[in-house]
Scaffold this motif. Structure first.
Motif, mmCIF file in Angstrom:
data_model
loop_
_atom_site.group_PDB
_atom_site.id
_atom_site.type_symbol
_atom_site.label_atom_id
_atom_site.label_comp_id
_atom_site.label_asym_id
_atom_site.label_seq_id
_atom_site.Cartn_x
_atom_site.Cartn_y
_atom_site.Cartn_z
ATOM 1 N N SER A 175 0.830 -1.200 0.000
ATOM 2 C CA SER A 175 0.000 0.000 0.000
ATOM 3 C C SER A 175 0.865 1.250 0.000
ATOM 4 C CB SER A 175 -0.910 0.007 1.228
ATOM 5 O OG SER A 175 -1.619 1.219 1.290
ATOM 6 N N ASN A 176 0.536 2.172 -0.878
ATOM 7 C CA ASN A 176 1.282 3.426 -0.947
ATOM 8 C C ASN A 176 0.958 4.354 0.219
ATOM 9 O OD1 ASN A 176 2.569 2.740 -3.344
ATOM 10 N ND2 ASN A 176 0.878 3.515 -4.574
ATOM 11 N N SER A 177 -0.193 4.167 0.848
ATOM 12 C CA SER A 177 -0.651 5.121 1.864
ATOM 13 C C SER A 177 -0.338 4.693 3.304
ATOM 14 C CB SER A 177 -2.157 5.340 1.718
ATOM 15 O OG SER A 177 -2.846 4.129 1.922
ATOM 16 N N VAL A 178 0.279 3.539 3.488
ATOM 17 C CA VAL A 178 0.528 3.022 4.827
ATOM 18 C C VAL A 178 1.960 3.343 5.263
ATOM 19 C CG1 VAL A 178 0.645 0.932 6.231
ATOM 20 C CG2 VAL A 178 -1.125 1.167 4.519
ATOM 21 N N SER A 179 2.112 3.704 6.532
ATOM 22 C CA SER A 179 3.432 3.897 7.117
ATOM 23 C C SER A 179 3.394 3.360 8.548
ATOM 24 C CB SER A 179 3.818 5.375 7.097
ATOM 25 O OG SER A 179 2.937 6.123 7.911
ATOM 26 N N CYS A 180 4.533 3.406 9.218
ATOM 27 C CA CYS A 180 4.553 2.925 10.598
ATOM 28 C C CYS A 180 5.552 3.721 11.428
ATOM 29 C CB CYS A 180 4.874 1.432 10.660
ATOM 30 S SG CYS A 180 6.573 0.999 10.247
ATOM 31 N N THR A 181 5.352 3.646 12.721
ATOM 32 C CA THR A 181 6.296 4.192 13.687
ATOM 33 C C THR A 181 6.747 3.037 14.564
ATOM 34 O OG1 THR A 181 5.222 6.355 13.709
ATOM 35 C CG2 THR A 181 6.602 5.819 15.609
ATOM 36 N N ILE A 182 8.049 2.916 14.709
ATOM 37 C CA ILE A 182 8.611 1.881 15.579
ATOM 38 C C ILE A 182 9.054 2.577 16.861
ATOM 39 C CG2 ILE A 182 10.367 0.107 15.866
ATOM 40 C CD1 ILE A 182 10.487 -0.028 12.765
ATOM 41 N N VAL A 183 8.541 2.070 17.981
ATOM 42 C CA VAL A 183 8.806 2.676 19.284
ATOM 43 C C VAL A 183 9.691 1.735 20.090
ATOM 44 C CG1 VAL A 183 7.779 3.661 21.359
ATOM 45 C CG2 VAL A 183 6.508 3.724 19.190
ATOM 46 N N GLY A 184 10.850 2.234 20.507
ATOM 47 C CA GLY A 184 11.757 1.456 21.337
ATOM 48 C C GLY A 184 11.491 1.706 22.813
ATOM 49 N N HIS A 185 11.493 0.623 23.608
ATOM 50 C CA HIS A 185 11.213 0.701 25.049
ATOM 51 C C HIS A 185 12.327 -0.004 25.825
ATOM 52 C CE1 HIS A 185 6.996 2.016 24.517
ATOM 53 N NE2 HIS A 185 7.024 1.239 23.440
ATOM 54 N N THR A 186 12.446 0.345 27.093
ATOM 55 C CA THR A 186 13.430 -0.278 27.982
ATOM 56 C C THR A 186 12.789 -0.569 29.334
ATOM 57 O OG1 THR A 186 14.175 1.809 28.965
ATOM 58 C CG2 THR A 186 15.269 1.143 26.920
ATOM 59 N N ASP A 187 13.537 -1.277 30.170
ATOM 60 C CA ASP A 187 13.116 -1.385 31.566
ATOM 61 C C ASP A 187 13.617 -0.126 32.288
ATOM 62 O OD1 ASP A 187 15.856 -1.788 32.116
ATOM 63 O OD2 ASP A 187 15.642 -3.958 32.076
ATOM 64 N N ASN A 188 13.582 -0.111 33.596
ATOM 65 C CA ASN A 188 13.965 1.102 34.327
ATOM 66 C C ASN A 188 15.324 0.985 35.018
ATOM 67 O OD1 ASN A 188 13.276 -0.663 36.360
ATOM 68 N ND2 ASN A 188 11.967 0.776 37.467
ATOM 69 N N ASN A 189 16.214 0.154 34.491
ATOM 70 C CA ASN A 189 17.493 -0.094 35.166
ATOM 71 C C ASN A 189 18.475 1.070 35.108
ATOM 72 O OD1 ASN A 189 16.901 -2.566 36.184
ATOM 73 N ND2 ASN A 189 17.985 -3.726 34.621
ATOM 74 N N TRP A 190 18.398 1.926 34.111
ATOM 75 C CA TRP A 190 19.426 2.953 33.938
ATOM 76 C C TRP A 190 18.799 4.338 33.999
ATOM 77 C CZ3 TRP A 190 23.745 0.499 34.662
ATOM 78 C CH2 TRP A 190 23.824 -0.843 34.310
ATOM 79 N N SER A 191 19.607 5.351 33.745
ATOM 80 C CA SER A 191 19.108 6.724 33.766
ATOM 81 C C SER A 191 18.133 6.940 32.602
ATOM 82 C CB SER A 191 20.263 7.719 33.644
ATOM 83 O OG SER A 191 20.799 7.686 32.330
ATOM 84 N N HIS A 192 17.312 7.950 32.744
ATOM 85 C CA HIS A 192 16.352 8.277 31.691
ATOM 86 C C HIS A 192 17.066 8.528 30.351
ATOM 87 C CE1 HIS A 192 12.810 9.849 29.714
ATOM 88 N NE2 HIS A 192 13.490 10.937 29.405
ATOM 89 N N GLU A 193 18.159 9.279 30.375
ATOM 90 C CA GLU A 193 18.895 9.591 29.148
ATOM 91 C C GLU A 193 19.438 8.317 28.496
ATOM 92 O OE1 GLU A 193 19.521 11.123 32.149
ATOM 93 O OE2 GLU A 193 18.411 12.959 31.673
ATOM 94 N N SER A 194 20.020 7.431 29.303
ATOM 95 C CA SER A 194 20.541 6.155 28.764
ATOM 96 C C SER A 194 19.415 5.313 28.186
ATOM 97 C CB SER A 194 21.257 5.364 29.860
ATOM 98 O OG SER A 194 22.405 6.048 30.290
ATOM 99 N N ASN A 195 18.291 5.261 28.880
ATOM 100 C CA ASN A 195 17.156 4.476 28.404
ATOM 101 C C ASN A 195 16.588 5.049 27.104
ATOM 102 O OD1 ASN A 195 17.226 2.510 30.383
ATOM 103 N ND2 ASN A 195 15.913 3.661 31.760
ATOM 104 N N MET A 196 16.562 6.365 26.967
ATOM 105 C CA MET A 196 16.062 6.975 25.727
ATOM 106 C C MET A 196 16.972 6.624 24.549
ATOM 107 S SD MET A 196 13.180 8.307 26.436
ATOM 108 C CE MET A 196 12.818 9.363 25.044
ATOM 109 N N ARG A 197 18.290 6.654 24.768
ATOM 110 C CA ARG A 197 19.233 6.283 23.701
ATOM 111 C C ARG A 197 19.076 4.806 23.338
ATOM 112 N NH1 ARG A 197 22.680 9.599 26.618
ATOM 113 N NH2 ARG A 197 23.633 7.817 27.663
#
Length: 159
Positions: free
Chosen positions: A83-105
Motif C-alpha cells: 500500500s502506498n498510503s501506509v506507514s509505521c512508527t517503531i517505538v523502542g522501550h526499555t526497563d527502568n534499570n538505567w538513567s532516563h537519558e541512557s534508556n532513551m538512547r
C-alpha cells in the motif's frame, strides 16, 4: 506503479521524435482495485490481531529474531510494500534499570534495529519513523525480572 523494460536494438523514433534504444522502458500507474483493497485489508487485520513486538536482553540494542518475530516482520513488510498510503512508527522501550537519558538512547537503538530488519525486506525507509519512549511506558511493572524482560521491546504502530 508498474515498470517494464525490454531490449530493443532498433533505434526508431517514437510518435514525438524521441529515439529509444537499445532499451525501451514503459511506466504505467496501476489503479487499486477491489481485490487489492480486500487483500491489503486482510493483511492489516492479521497484523493488528497479533502485533509486532521484538524482545531484547538487558542493555542490548540488537537481538536474534525468532522465527515468529521474523514472520511478523515479513508480514508487516509485505503490508507496507502493498500500500502506498501506509506507514509505521517503531517505538523502542526499555526497563527502568538505567538513567532516563541512557534508556532513551537505548530505546532509539532498539527501534532502529527493528527498522533495519524491515529495510532488509525492501520497505521504503520513508515509510518508517523511529522513536524512543525509554522506560516511560512499561507494559507491566518493572518490579520483577519477568516484568523488566517484557518491557525491553520495540513495538510497531501502523498508521
Amino acid at each position: 506503479i508498474s515498470t517494464f523494460g525490454k531490449k530493443d536494438n532498433s533505434l526508431n523514433p517514437n510518435q514525438i521524435g524521441i529515439i529509444n534504444g537499445p532499451y525501451n522502458f514503459t511506466v504505467e500507474i496501476i489503479e487499486d482495485n477491489e481485490e487489492d483493497s480486500a487483500r491489503i485489508s486482510a493483511m492489516k487485520k492479521n497484523i493488528m490481531k497479533d502485533p509486532v513486538l521484538v524482545r531484547f536482553l538487558p542493555t542490548e540494542a540488537n537481538t536474534i529474531l525468532y522465527n515468529e518475530e521474523k514472520n511478523k516482520l515479513k508480514a508487516l513488510a509485505n503490508y507496507l510494500n502493498a500500500s502506498n498510503s501506509v506507514s509505521c512508527t517503531i517505538v523502542g522501550h526499555t526497563d527502568n534499570n538505567w538513567s532516563h537519558e541512557s534508556n532513551m538512547r537505548l530505546g532509539k537503538k532498539r527501534a532502529e534495529f527493528t527498522k533495519r530488519k524491515l529495510l532488509e525486506y525492501k520497505v521504503n525507509p520513508n515509510k518508517i519513523k523511529t522513536i524512543s519512549k525509554g522506560e516511560t511506558e512499561p507494559m507491566t511493572p518493572n518490579e520483577t525480572t519477568k516484568g523488566k524482560a517484557l518491557n525491553r521491546r520495540s513495538e510497531v504502530i501502523i498508521k
